[in-house]
Design an enzyme around this catalytic site. Structure first.
Site, PDB file in Angstrom:
ATOM      1  N   ASP A   1      14.835   0.101   1.095  1.00  0.00           N
ATOM      2  CA  ASP A   1      15.569  -0.012   2.354  1.00  0.00           C
ATOM      3  C   ASP A   1      16.673  -1.056   2.136  1.00  0.00           C
ATOM      4  O   ASP A   1      17.707  -0.742   1.544  1.00  0.00           O
ATOM      5  CB  ASP A   1      14.523  -0.412   3.408  1.00  0.00           C
ATOM      6  CG  ASP A   1      15.036  -0.507   4.820  1.00  0.00           C
ATOM      7  OD1 ASP A   1      15.892   0.283   5.196  1.00  0.00           O
ATOM      8  OD2 ASP A   1      14.582  -1.388   5.563  1.00  0.00           O
TER       9      ASP A   1
ATOM     10  N   GLU B   1       7.665   2.569  -6.053  1.00  0.00           N
ATOM     11  CA  GLU B   1       7.716   2.069  -4.672  1.00  0.00           C
ATOM     12  C   GLU B   1       7.877   3.253  -3.723  1.00  0.00           C
ATOM     13  O   GLU B   1       8.440   4.299  -4.098  1.00  0.00           O
ATOM     14  CB  GLU B   1       8.885   1.080  -4.565  1.00  0.00           C
ATOM     15  CG  GLU B   1       9.211   0.547  -3.196  1.00  0.00           C
ATOM     16  CD  GLU B   1       8.126  -0.288  -2.525  1.00  0.00           C
ATOM     17  OE1 GLU B   1       6.978   0.188  -2.486  1.00  0.00           O
ATOM     18  OE2 GLU B   1       8.441  -1.366  -2.016  1.00  0.00           O
ATOM     19  N   ASP B   2       7.396   3.103  -2.492  1.00  0.00           N
ATOM     20  CA  ASP B   2       7.528   4.190  -1.517  1.00  0.00           C
ATOM     21  C   ASP B   2       8.976   4.389  -1.093  1.00  0.00           C
ATOM     22  O   ASP B   2       9.514   5.485  -1.142  1.00  0.00           O
ATOM     23  CB  ASP B   2       6.632   3.936  -0.286  1.00  0.00           C
ATOM     24  CG  ASP B   2       6.813   2.554   0.342  1.00  0.00           C
ATOM     25  OD1 ASP B   2       7.609   1.739  -0.178  1.00  0.00           O
ATOM     26  OD2 ASP B   2       6.144   2.288   1.356  1.00  0.00           O
TER      27      ASP B   2
ATOM     28  N   PHE C   1      13.202   5.385  10.760  1.00  0.00           N
ATOM     29  CA  PHE C   1      11.888   4.888  10.372  1.00  0.00           C
ATOM     30  C   PHE C   1      10.943   6.067  10.171  1.00  0.00           C
ATOM     31  O   PHE C   1      10.697   6.843  11.095  1.00  0.00           O
ATOM     32  CB  PHE C   1      11.343   3.939  11.450  1.00  0.00           C
ATOM     33  CG  PHE C   1      10.068   3.280  11.033  1.00  0.00           C
ATOM     34  CD1 PHE C   1      10.073   2.208  10.155  1.00  0.00           C
ATOM     35  CD2 PHE C   1       8.843   3.743  11.507  1.00  0.00           C
ATOM     36  CE1 PHE C   1       8.890   1.601   9.751  1.00  0.00           C
ATOM     37  CE2 PHE C   1       7.653   3.138  11.111  1.00  0.00           C
ATOM     38  CZ  PHE C   1       7.682   2.074  10.237  1.00  0.00           C
TER      39      PHE C   1
ATOM     40  N   LYS D   1       0.815  -1.196   0.000  1.00  0.00           N
ATOM     41  CA  LYS D   1       0.000   0.000   0.000  1.00  0.00           C
ATOM     42  C   LYS D   1       0.860   1.261   0.000  1.00  0.00           C
ATOM     43  O   LYS D   1       0.397   2.350  -0.310  1.00  0.00           O
ATOM     44  CB  LYS D   1      -0.881   0.031   1.258  1.00  0.00           C
ATOM     45  CG  LYS D   1      -1.787  -1.166   1.393  1.00  0.00           C
ATOM     46  CD  LYS D   1      -2.488  -1.127   2.792  1.00  0.00           C
ATOM     47  CE  LYS D   1      -3.172  -2.434   3.092  1.00  0.00           C
ATOM     48  NZ  LYS D   1      -3.551  -2.525   4.516  1.00  0.00           N
ATOM     49  N   GLY D   2       2.092   1.133   0.408  1.00  0.00           N
ATOM     50  CA  GLY D   2       2.933   2.294   0.715  1.00  0.00           C
ATOM     51  C   GLY D   2       3.141   3.288  -0.422  1.00  0.00           C
ATOM     52  O   GLY D   2       3.284   4.479  -0.189  1.00  0.00           O
TER      53      GLY D   2
ATOM     54  N   ASP E   1       3.478   3.721   6.552  1.00  0.00           N
ATOM     55  CA  ASP E   1       2.688   3.499   7.770  1.00  0.00           C
ATOM     56  C   ASP E   1       3.526   3.109   8.980  1.00  0.00           C
ATOM     57  O   ASP E   1       4.680   2.702   8.864  1.00  0.00           O
ATOM     58  CB  ASP E   1       1.692   2.361   7.537  1.00  0.00           C
ATOM     59  CG  ASP E   1       2.367   0.991   7.517  1.00  0.00           C
ATOM     60  OD1 ASP E   1       3.397   0.846   6.834  1.00  0.00           O
ATOM     61  OD2 ASP E   1       1.878   0.079   8.216  1.00  0.00           O
TER      62      ASP E   1
ATOM     63  N   LYS F   1      16.867   4.766   1.109  1.00  0.00           N
ATOM     64  CA  LYS F   1      17.660   4.625   2.352  1.00  0.00           C
ATOM     65  C   LYS F   1      18.926   3.859   1.989  1.00  0.00           C
ATOM     66  O   LYS F   1      19.051   2.657   2.266  1.00  0.00           O
ATOM     67  CB  LYS F   1      16.848   3.771   3.335  1.00  0.00           C
ATOM     68  CG  LYS F   1      16.404   4.446   4.595  1.00  0.00           C
ATOM     69  CD  LYS F   1      15.825   3.399   5.552  1.00  0.00           C
ATOM     70  CE  LYS F   1      14.582   3.889   6.212  1.00  0.00           C
ATOM     71  NZ  LYS F   1      14.001   2.897   7.143  1.00  0.00           N
TER      72      LYS F   1
ATOM     73  N   ARG G   1      -0.623   6.638   6.993  1.00  0.00           N
ATOM     74  CA  ARG G   1      -0.406   6.642   5.540  1.00  0.00           C
ATOM     75  C   ARG G   1      -1.013   7.879   4.899  1.00  0.00           C
ATOM     76  O   ARG G   1      -0.593   8.336   3.856  1.00  0.00           O
ATOM     77  CB  ARG G   1      -1.076   5.422   4.898  1.00  0.00           C
ATOM     78  CG  ARG G   1      -0.444   4.090   5.246  1.00  0.00           C
ATOM     79  CD  ARG G   1      -1.024   3.020   4.313  1.00  0.00           C
ATOM     80  NE  ARG G   1      -0.758   1.664   4.767  1.00  0.00           N
ATOM     81  CZ  ARG G   1       0.364   0.991   4.540  1.00  0.00           C
ATOM     82  NH1 ARG G   1       1.352   1.571   3.884  1.00  0.00           N
ATOM     83  NH2 ARG G   1       0.518  -0.246   4.951  1.00  0.00           N
TER      84      ARG G   1
HETATM   85  P1  5GP Z   1      13.132  -3.473   1.761  1.00  0.00           P
HETATM   86  O1  5GP Z   1      12.540  -4.713   1.165  1.00  0.00           O
HETATM   87  O2  5GP Z   1      13.869  -2.606   0.771  1.00  0.00           O
HETATM   88  O3  5GP Z   1      13.997  -3.803   2.962  1.00  0.00           O
HETATM   89  O4  5GP Z   1      11.951  -2.647   2.390  1.00  0.00           O
HETATM   90  C1  5GP Z   1      11.021  -2.004   1.610  1.00  0.00           C
HETATM   91  C2  5GP Z   1       9.700  -1.885   2.328  1.00  0.00           C
HETATM   92  O5  5GP Z   1       9.899  -1.774   3.741  1.00  0.00           O
HETATM   93  C3  5GP Z   1       8.984  -0.620   1.933  1.00  0.00           C
HETATM   94  O6  5GP Z   1       8.129  -0.847   0.859  1.00  0.00           O
HETATM   95  C4  5GP Z   1       8.214  -0.257   3.199  1.00  0.00           C
HETATM   96  O7  5GP Z   1       6.982  -0.933   3.213  1.00  0.00           O
HETATM   97  C5  5GP Z   1       9.064  -0.791   4.305  1.00  0.00           C
HETATM   98  N1  5GP Z   1       9.919   0.266   4.894  1.00  0.00           N
HETATM   99  C6  5GP Z   1      11.255   0.402   4.784  1.00  0.00           C
HETATM  100  N2  5GP Z   1      11.695   1.476   5.470  1.00  0.00           N
HETATM  101  C7  5GP Z   1      10.601   2.038   6.018  1.00  0.00           C
HETATM  102  C8  5GP Z   1      10.386   3.202   6.814  1.00  0.00           C
HETATM  103  O8  5GP Z   1      11.287   3.965   7.184  1.00  0.00           O
HETATM  104  N3  5GP Z   1       9.098   3.461   7.171  1.00  0.00           N
HETATM  105  C9  5GP Z   1       8.052   2.673   6.814  1.00  0.00           C
HETATM  106  N4  5GP Z   1       6.842   3.036   7.208  1.00  0.00           N
HETATM  107  N5  5GP Z   1       8.213   1.564   6.038  1.00  0.00           N
HETATM  108  C10 5GP Z   1       9.473   1.265   5.663  1.00  0.00           C
END
Ligand code: 5GP
Length: 177
Positions: free
Chosen positions: A105, A101-102, A155, A45-46, A162, A134, A168
């Site tokens: 990470d 994508e939002d 975070f 949803k992000g 969210d 990030k 959100r």
């Molecule tokens: P990754 O798979 O790259 O480790 O993480 C991506 C997903 O983790 C993002 O789509 C999001 O849903 C969540 N995420 C990563 N960092 C944050 C953050 O700082 N805040 C929030 N709310 N979600 C995060």
């Protein structure tokens, strides 16, 4: 809920986000043929707020697609596994795809999705746009083609992001100290 709105510190305000999304849309517009279809995939949803704002400024013919993926669950850290809630996509034979994508990470979610798309859809080209990068948290070798903002390893919530499904809807992005 343990994290309250009044404890949220603003990191990036609404105007700054809007202006930056328009700049990202301009870069995308300048990189694509304005008559060629762009399939724009939203990761729910992000990404929903970033996706709708970005899509409004794209000039080529756009087809919209939505999928659900999650690696965080209700936590503030990645679970290390991608949960696919709805992953059925057309083939996109010889068409361009832009994944929206939002936040990137560790890169786990996007590594999973990009592999899936490359194996299952015969697209001409796959690009990635993220609202937040990030970089310092990266564990997978994924680089977004378009990133609106680079952020530190904190975070954040708001503008689609969210905490336990809350926040959100905020038009700014903030963090809890
Ligand atoms: P990754 O798979 O790259 O480790 O993480 C991506 C997903 O983790 C993002 O789509 C999001 O849903 C969540 N995420 C990563 N960092 C944050 C953050 O700082 N805040 C929030 N709310 N979600 C995060």
């Amino acid at each position: 809920m343990d994290k309250k709105l009044e404890d949220l510190k603003v990191l990036i305000d609404s105007n700054t986000i809007q202006k930056r999304i328009e700049e990202v849309a301009d870069s995308i517009n300048s990189n694509y043929n304005k008559y060629e279809i762009l399939n724009v995939i939203c990761i729910l949803k992000g990404a929903v707020m970033f996706y709708t704002e970005l899509a409004k400024h794209l000039k080529m013919p756009v087809k919209m697609e939505f999928i659900s993926l999650s690696s965080y669950g209700n936590s503030t850290h990645s679970s290390g596994k991608v949960k696919s809630l709805n992953l059925s996509l057309p083939t996109y034979e010889n068409e361009n795809i832009l994944i929206v994508e939002d936040i990137i990470d560790t890169g786990l979610t996007l590594d999973f999705l990009i592999r899936f798309i490359k194996q299952n859809c015969r697209a001409k080209n796959v690009e990635l746009a993220v609202l937040f990068d990030k970089k310092c948290a990266r564990k997978y070798n994924i680089k977004p083609d378009y990133a609106a903002f680079d952020i530190d390893d904190k975070f954040i919530v708001g503008f689609g992001l969210d905490y336990q499904e809350y926040y959100r809807n905020l038009d700014f992005v903030g963090y809890f100290e």
